[in-house]
Design an enzyme around this catalytic site. Structure first.
Site, mmCIF file in Angstrom:
data_model
loop_
_atom_site.group_PDB
_atom_site.id
_atom_site.type_symbol
_atom_site.label_atom_id
_atom_site.label_comp_id
_atom_site.label_asym_id
_atom_site.label_seq_id
_atom_site.Cartn_x
_atom_site.Cartn_y
_atom_site.Cartn_z
ATOM 1 N N GLU A 102 0.865 -1.186 0.000
ATOM 2 C CA GLU A 102 0.000 0.000 0.000
ATOM 3 C C GLU A 102 0.898 1.232 0.000
ATOM 4 O O GLU A 102 1.863 1.313 0.769
ATOM 5 C CB GLU A 102 -0.900 -0.001 1.242
ATOM 6 C CG GLU A 102 -1.683 1.259 1.484
ATOM 7 C CD GLU A 102 -2.651 1.588 0.361
ATOM 8 O OE1 GLU A 102 -2.614 2.725 -0.143
ATOM 9 O OE2 GLU A 102 -3.439 0.693 -0.017
ATOM 10 N N ASP B 63 -8.245 1.908 -7.654
ATOM 11 C CA ASP B 63 -8.773 3.187 -8.127
ATOM 12 C C ASP B 63 -9.147 3.056 -9.599
ATOM 13 O O ASP B 63 -8.301 2.692 -10.430
ATOM 14 C CB ASP B 63 -7.705 4.265 -7.951
ATOM 15 C CG ASP B 63 -8.230 5.676 -8.165
ATOM 16 O OD1 ASP B 63 -9.175 5.851 -8.962
ATOM 17 O OD2 ASP B 63 -7.694 6.598 -7.539
#
Length: 217
Positions: free
Chosen positions: A72, A121
């Site tokens: 991440e 995303d």
């Protein structure tokens, strides 16, 4: 959209959980099993974009014989995941705070058995498709670190991203299987582990799309 409030005392909190992450993960390239103290034949599963870590923690607990690496780029977000794994004392889960564009700096050729891309995303703004994690340039990077017959398990709530990704996978030479546009009402749901976003979308009645893309050996 409301911005996430910055977490306080991040360095100190990370230090308390230092057994769960590596300050210089590039030093583990080609030797993640050794660095994480697992057997030489242990499968390595990589989640790209782990968010707050629910999926990675749940999967690692369900599969103790697999080494899970969760990546991440947002330090405030991955902190929550690291603390969760630390509190639950999950021995086979480790974290990398880095951008997906740098994967080849951290993992060697054919080092990864399986990858997970969960609710990435969608980059719906105009002229942004090259930033999608299923864009072919990213897929070519993944093919380097994945073993022959290695898999990418991809889930999203976004129809446009899903359709885009199916084309990118096929154009990049992946074989598709287990394709569903309504995961939670499919035959694959019995072994599905939900992410935080996935549960949120499910509560809103949004159908989850999923596909497995396999590297042709």
């Amino acid at each position: 959209m409301a911005r996430m409030r910055a977490k306080k005392h991040i360095p100190e909190r990370l230090e308390r959980c230092n057994e769960r992450w590596f300050e210089a993960p590039m030093l583990n390239k080609g030797k993640w099993r050794e660095a994480c103290k697992v057997g030489p034949d242990t499968p390595i599963y990589l989640e790209v974009g782990c968010g707050k870590g629910k999926f990675a923690c749940d999967m690692a607990k369900l599969n103790p014989d697999v080494l899970y690496i969760a990546l991440e780029r947002d330090t405030s977000v991955i902190l929550a995941a690291i603390e969760k794994a630390h509190e639950q004392e999950i021995p086979n889960l480790f974290f990398v705070n880095a951008d997906a564009q740098l994967l080849n700096n951290y993992f060697d050729e054919s080092e990864i058995d399986r990858m997970y891309l969960n609710f990435s995303d969608p980059w719906t703004r105009r002229n942004k498709p090259k930033r999608r994690l299923t864009y072919r340039a990213f897929l070519e990077q993944y093919k380097v670190i994945l073993k022959g017959n290695g898999q990418i398990c991809f889930k999203t709530d976004n129809d446009d991203l899903f359709d885009f990704s199916l084309v990118e996978f096929e154009e990049s030479g992946f074989e598709l299987s287990e394709l569903t546009r309504d995961l939670h009402n499919s035959e694959y749901d019995s072994v599905n582990v939900r992410t935080e976003f996935e549960q949120k979308f499910a509560d809103q009645g949004i159908a989850i799309k999923r596909v497995v893309a396999t590297v042709k050996s």
